[in-house]
Design an enzyme around this catalytic site. Structure first.
Site, PDB file in Angstrom:
ATOM      1  N   ARG A   1      91.311  68.375 -76.876  1.00 35.92           N
ATOM      2  CA  ARG A   1      90.788  69.078 -78.055  1.00 35.92           C
ATOM      3  C   ARG A   1      91.758  70.188 -78.468  1.00 35.92           C
ATOM      4  O   ARG A   1      91.867  71.212 -77.783  1.00 35.92           O
ATOM      5  CB  ARG A   1      89.411  69.675 -77.751  1.00 35.92           C
TER       6      ARG A   1
ATOM      7  N   ASP B   1      81.382  80.293 -73.343  1.00 34.85           N
ATOM      8  CA  ASP B   1      82.722  80.091 -73.888  1.00 34.85           C
ATOM      9  C   ASP B   1      82.770  80.684 -75.289  1.00 34.85           C
ATOM     10  O   ASP B   1      81.833  81.381 -75.697  1.00 34.85           O
ATOM     11  CB  ASP B   1      83.123  78.610 -73.834  1.00 34.85           C
TER      12      ASP B   1
HETATM   13  C1  LIG Z   1      80.457  75.042 -76.406  1.00 37.72           C
HETATM   14  C2  LIG Z   1      81.491  74.192 -75.825  1.00 37.72           C
HETATM   15  O1  LIG Z   1      82.520  74.068 -76.423  1.00 37.72           O
HETATM   16  S1  LIG Z   1      81.281  73.439 -74.358  1.00 37.72           S
HETATM   17  C3  LIG Z   1      82.907  72.922 -73.907  1.00 37.72           C
HETATM   18  C4  LIG Z   1      83.801  74.033 -73.589  1.00 37.72           C
HETATM   19  N1  LIG Z   1      83.358  74.759 -72.402  1.00 37.72           N
HETATM   20  C5  LIG Z   1      83.707  74.312 -71.174  1.00 37.72           C
HETATM   21  O2  LIG Z   1      84.413  73.341 -71.094  1.00 37.72           O
HETATM   22  C6  LIG Z   1      83.223  75.042 -69.956  1.00 37.72           C
HETATM   23  C7  LIG Z   1      83.571  74.245 -68.749  1.00 37.72           C
HETATM   24  N2  LIG Z   1      83.120  74.850 -67.518  1.00 37.72           N
HETATM   25  C8  LIG Z   1      83.788  75.826 -66.886  1.00 37.72           C
HETATM   26  O3  LIG Z   1      84.789  76.318 -67.377  1.00 37.72           O
HETATM   27  C9  LIG Z   1      83.294  76.236 -65.536  1.00 37.72           C
HETATM   28  O4  LIG Z   1      82.330  75.350 -65.073  1.00 37.72           O
HETATM   29  C10 LIG Z   1      82.686  77.659 -65.467  1.00 37.72           C
HETATM   30  C11 LIG Z   1      83.750  78.663 -65.885  1.00 37.72           C
HETATM   31  C12 LIG Z   1      81.495  77.785 -66.376  1.00 37.72           C
HETATM   32  C13 LIG Z   1      82.264  77.916 -64.027  1.00 37.72           C
HETATM   33  O5  LIG Z   1      83.403  77.711 -63.237  1.00 37.72           O
HETATM   34  P1  LIG Z   1      83.514  78.249 -61.741  1.00 37.72           P
HETATM   35  O6  LIG Z   1      83.108  79.669 -61.723  1.00 37.72           O
HETATM   36  O7  LIG Z   1      84.876  77.912 -61.235  1.00 37.72           O
HETATM   37  O8  LIG Z   1      82.421  77.399 -61.024  1.00 37.72           O
HETATM   38  P2  LIG Z   1      82.295  77.077 -59.477  1.00 37.72           P
HETATM   39  O9  LIG Z   1      82.800  78.216 -58.656  1.00 37.72           O
HETATM   40  O10 LIG Z   1      80.909  76.635 -59.267  1.00 37.72           O
HETATM   41  O11 LIG Z   1      83.263  75.846 -59.288  1.00 37.72           O
HETATM   42  C14 LIG Z   1      83.207  74.996 -58.168  1.00 37.72           C
HETATM   43  C15 LIG Z   1      84.333  74.014 -58.276  1.00 37.72           C
HETATM   44  O12 LIG Z   1      84.136  73.212 -59.445  1.00 37.72           O
HETATM   45  C16 LIG Z   1      85.279  73.279 -60.269  1.00 37.72           C
HETATM   46  N3  LIG Z   1      84.845  73.249 -61.658  1.00 37.72           N
HETATM   47  C17 LIG Z   1      83.868  73.974 -62.259  1.00 37.72           C
HETATM   48  N4  LIG Z   1      83.747  73.620 -63.547  1.00 37.72           N
HETATM   49  C18 LIG Z   1      84.665  72.654 -63.753  1.00 37.72           C
HETATM   50  C19 LIG Z   1      85.002  71.885 -64.905  1.00 37.72           C
HETATM   51  N5  LIG Z   1      84.367  72.066 -66.066  1.00 37.72           N
HETATM   52  N6  LIG Z   1      85.986  70.988 -64.780  1.00 37.72           N
HETATM   53  C20 LIG Z   1      86.614  70.808 -63.597  1.00 37.72           C
HETATM   54  N7  LIG Z   1      86.331  71.497 -62.483  1.00 37.72           N
HETATM   55  C21 LIG Z   1      85.359  72.406 -62.571  1.00 37.72           C
HETATM   56  C22 LIG Z   1      85.940  74.589 -59.937  1.00 37.72           C
HETATM   57  O13 LIG Z   1      87.314  74.536 -60.293  1.00 37.72           O
HETATM   58  C23 LIG Z   1      85.702  74.666 -58.441  1.00 37.72           C
HETATM   59  O14 LIG Z   1      86.659  73.831 -57.804  1.00 37.72           O
HETATM   60  P3  LIG Z   1      87.120  74.031 -56.260  1.00 37.72           P
HETATM   61  O15 LIG Z   1      85.890  73.835 -55.418  1.00 37.72           O
HETATM   62  O16 LIG Z   1      88.149  72.982 -56.040  1.00 37.72           O
HETATM   63  O17 LIG Z   1      87.654  75.417 -56.147  1.00 37.72           O
HETATM   64  O1  LIG Z   2      82.153  72.641 -78.827  1.00 40.21           O
HETATM   65  C1  LIG Z   2      80.990  72.540 -78.607  1.00 40.21           C
HETATM   66  C2  LIG Z   2      80.007  73.464 -79.072  1.00 40.21           C
HETATM   67  O2  LIG Z   2      78.833  73.295 -78.728  1.00 40.21           O
HETATM   68  O3  LIG Z   2      80.412  74.396 -79.781  1.00 40.21           O
HETATM   69 MG   LIG Z   3      82.517  74.275 -80.280  1.00 41.30          MG
END
Ligand SMILES: CC(=O)SCCNC(=O)CCNC(=O)[C@H](O)C(C)(C)COP(=O)(O)OP(=O)(O)OC[C@H]1O[C@@H](n2cnc3c(N)ncnc32)[C@H](O)[C@@H]1OP(=O)(O)O
Ligand SMILES: O=CC(=O)O
Ligand SMILES: [Mg+2]
Length: 557
Positions: free
Chosen positions: A171, A457
């Site tokens: 994206r 986010d």
């Molecule tokens: C509105 C929108 O646009 S939605 C789409 C955009 N938003 C996103 O993509 C958010 C994605 N999610 C994240 O960034 C994360 O889940 C967070 C920041 C919310 C939480 O992350 P953390 O604090 O690292 O969570 P946590 O400590 O529970 O993580 C545990 C493990 O999962 C991994 N992990 C957590 N979320 C993700 C993810 N989305 N992708 C890959 N790995 C992940 C961490 O890297 C960690 O790995 P490790 O055990 O090897 O160290």
């Molecule tokens: O990108 C996704 C959203 O919900 O905003």
């Molecule tokens: Mg969005």
């Protein structure tokens, strides 16, 4: 910087002002930058016009007009046309994980997560610092090549790809964001063309040989407000395909319908991208943000507390039904959105309750007809898979089930019906705590963070900002524990002061002082009290994360 120090080798008219790093230079090659520059030169006029049209439409909404289906494009909405067939490689998108393209470890975790697709994000989940963007490009190149690995020395853990990985979607940023570290003919590059151009240039061949089975690369396209913006993307795709010598229609993209005006343009958007489309997605968080923005001058459409604006609200449910109906009628995926819950590590009961909310949300989506959905965290994937796979019973999607009756009945009034629920001072306080902490993280380079057991986010944080602004602008009546108070600048100033103190207590004094909390508090308060609503939090704050290194290009003075 001394002329002899290492610097980027750029084509005529391109100047890179970001820090030099040999790893970054391996993606900022002369030929890749030439593609970015060619795209910018060909499409900058159309992008400028599209951004002017956004402002013009907003002026009309501010004058009292409501968004509507465009009578001029009735033939497109009523016509019997289909998008290009779904590529077999991405027929099954039941669970898609999203996450920023940097850090590297997260990219590997996401690809290994068991999700069908990983959407690597340069947008809502990524703070667009030079380091994040360029490391993200390096990560994705290595991911597509299958060579990505990472060593976490502190924890003695090695990360590498499994045999089976998710398909990669990327994206890029929205059309409105500049890339101030790359100048083209003296002006900042269009951010999304840098993200798209570099990724496409370096990966199209390897991607199609491996992940795409002859098609791809795949993209997600954010924050569009009108089909003219989709037409620009279509032109960009055709130009890139031509430059690479690959067939028209190889690149495929899912458009996020995440602005209110775009909900009135779903058919038109798919039509513009019909050779390059793989569906639409309900970007629910930005959609809520956009509802407030679009109706910022309409006191009869104030939002209730943010926590009450979910998919059960009539306007949200209607938008999801219309999206499913439109996609299935045109033969492409109707993707669901993101539940904000993430696993709660230290409280089993609370964790189970959060998981149950996610299951409910996903069950509603799959029953309504969605073909797949988003997960914010790997820990949620088993539960989401169970719900979707249980309902689909072996089918990769439910596109063949056709257009839904619920979607056919959706009207313009359904799409804008004001959400119901109360407005409270606690809501104002929570918005403030979340907004300030998110902004502090973003300024420090993290674009997605866990706050109060939810994923936050740029999209979710925007809701906090614009909701406070809207309440103040219209002097909304807020419930303060049974007493009614008006939202005023004085109330907000008091709330910001008190909530900053609470945040400091929560994160600890040392972290608070070392972090960018105080700065974030000032910016957030200013944005909530601004006489005119800033279009984007991230645009307003962008200059604070730009770091120019003159001399990074050999042509720089
Ligand atoms: C509105 C929108 O646009 S939605 C789409 C955009 N938003 C996103 O993509 C958010 C994605 N999610 C994240 O960034 C994360 O889940 C967070 C920041 C919310 C939480 O992350 P953390 O604090 O690292 O969570 P946590 O400590 O529970 O993580 C545990 C493990 O999962 C991994 N992990 C957590 N979320 C993700 C993810 N989305 N992708 C890959 N790995 C992940 C961490 O890297 C960690 O790995 P490790 O055990 O090897 O160290
Ligand atoms: O990108 C996704 C959203 O919900 O905003
Ligand atoms: Mg969005």
């Amino acid at each position: 910087m001394a002329a002899s120090s290492a610097c980027y080798d750029t084509p005529e008219g391109v100047d890179v002002r970001g820090r030099y790093d040999p790893a970054f230079a391996s993606v900022l090659t002369r030929d890749a930058l030439a593609l970015v520059a060619a795209l910018q030169r060909e499409f900058r006029g159309a992008v400028r016009y599209a951004m002017e049209q956004r402002r013009e439409a907003q002026r009309r909404y501010d004058g009292g007009e409501l968004p509507r289906f465009d009578p001029a494009t009735r033939a497109v909405r009523e016509g019997d046309w289909k998008c290009a067939p779904v590529p077999p490689a991405v027929a099954d998108r039941t669970v898609e994980i999203t996450g920023p393209a940097e850090p590297r470890k997260m990219v590997i975790n996401a690809l290994n997560s068991g999700a069908k697709v990983f959407m690597a994000d340069f947008e809502d989940a990524l703070s667009p610092t030079w380091e994040n963007l360029m490391n993200g490009q390096v990560n994705l190149r290595d991911a597509v090549a299958g060579t990505i690995s990472y060593r976490d020395a502190a924890r003695g853990r090695e990360y590498k790809l499994n045999d089976q990985t998710a398909k990669l979607f990327v994206r890029p940023r929205g059309w409105h964001l500049p890339e101030a570290h790359v100048l083209i003919d003296g002006e900042p590059a269009i951010g999304c063309l840098v993200d798209f151009g570099l990724y496409f240039f370096h990966n199209h061949a390897a991607f199609r040989a491996g992940q795409g089975a002859g098609l791809g690369p795949f993209f997600y396209l954010p924050k569009m407000e009108h089909s003219r913006e989709a037409r620009i993307w279509n032109g960009v795709f055709e130009r890139a395909e031509q430059a690479a010598g690959i067939e028209k229609g190889s690149i495929r993209a899912t458009v996020l319908v995440e602005t209110l005006p775009a909900a009135f343009q779903m058919d038109e958007i798919l039509y513009e991208l019909r050779d390059h489309s793989v569906g639409l997605n309900c970007g629910r968080w930005d959609y809520i943000f956009s509802y407030v923005k679009t109706f910022r001058a309409h006191p009869d459409r104030l939002l209730p507390d943010r926590a009450l604006v979910g998919m059960a609200q009539h306007f949200m449910r209607s938008y999801s039904h219309l999206l499913i109906h439109t996609c299935h009628r045109r033969g492409v995926h109707a993707m669901g959105g993101m539940a904000a819950q993430i696993p709660i590590k230290d409280d089993a009961a609370a964790n189970e309750a959060a998981l149950e909310l996610v299951r409910k949300d996903k069950l509603r989506e799959v029953r309504a007809g969605h073909d797949g959905t988003w997960a914010a965290h790997p820990g949620l994937i088993p539960a989401i898979r169970e719900v979707f796979e249980g309902h689909l019973g072996g089918r990769p999607n439910q596109i063949a089930a056709g257009a839904s009756d619920a979607g056919a009945a959706v009207t313009a009034e359904d799409l804008i019906e004001p959400p119901r629920g109360g407005r409270t001072v606690d809501g104002l306080r929570l918005n403030t705590r979340v907004g300030v902490q998110y902004l502090a993280a973003w300024l420090a380079g993290s674009g997605s963070v866990p706050l109060y057991n939810l994923m936050e986010d740029a999209a979710t944080a925007e809701i906090s900002r614009v909701q406070n602004w809207q309440w103040l602008r219209h002097g909304a009546a807020l419930d303060a524990g049974g007493v009614e108070v008006r939202a005023t600048p004085e109330l907000l100033a008091r709330v910001v002061g008190e909530e900053m103190a609470r945040v400091e207590a929560e994160v600890g004094g040392e972290r608070f002082r070392r972090g960018r909390y105080a700065e974030a508090g000032r910016i957030f308060a200013r944005q909530c009290m601004a006489p005119e609503l800033d279009d984007f939090l991230t645009l307003d704050a962008y200059n604070l994360i730009v770091a120019h290194h003159p001399g990074a290009t050999d042509k720089a003075e």
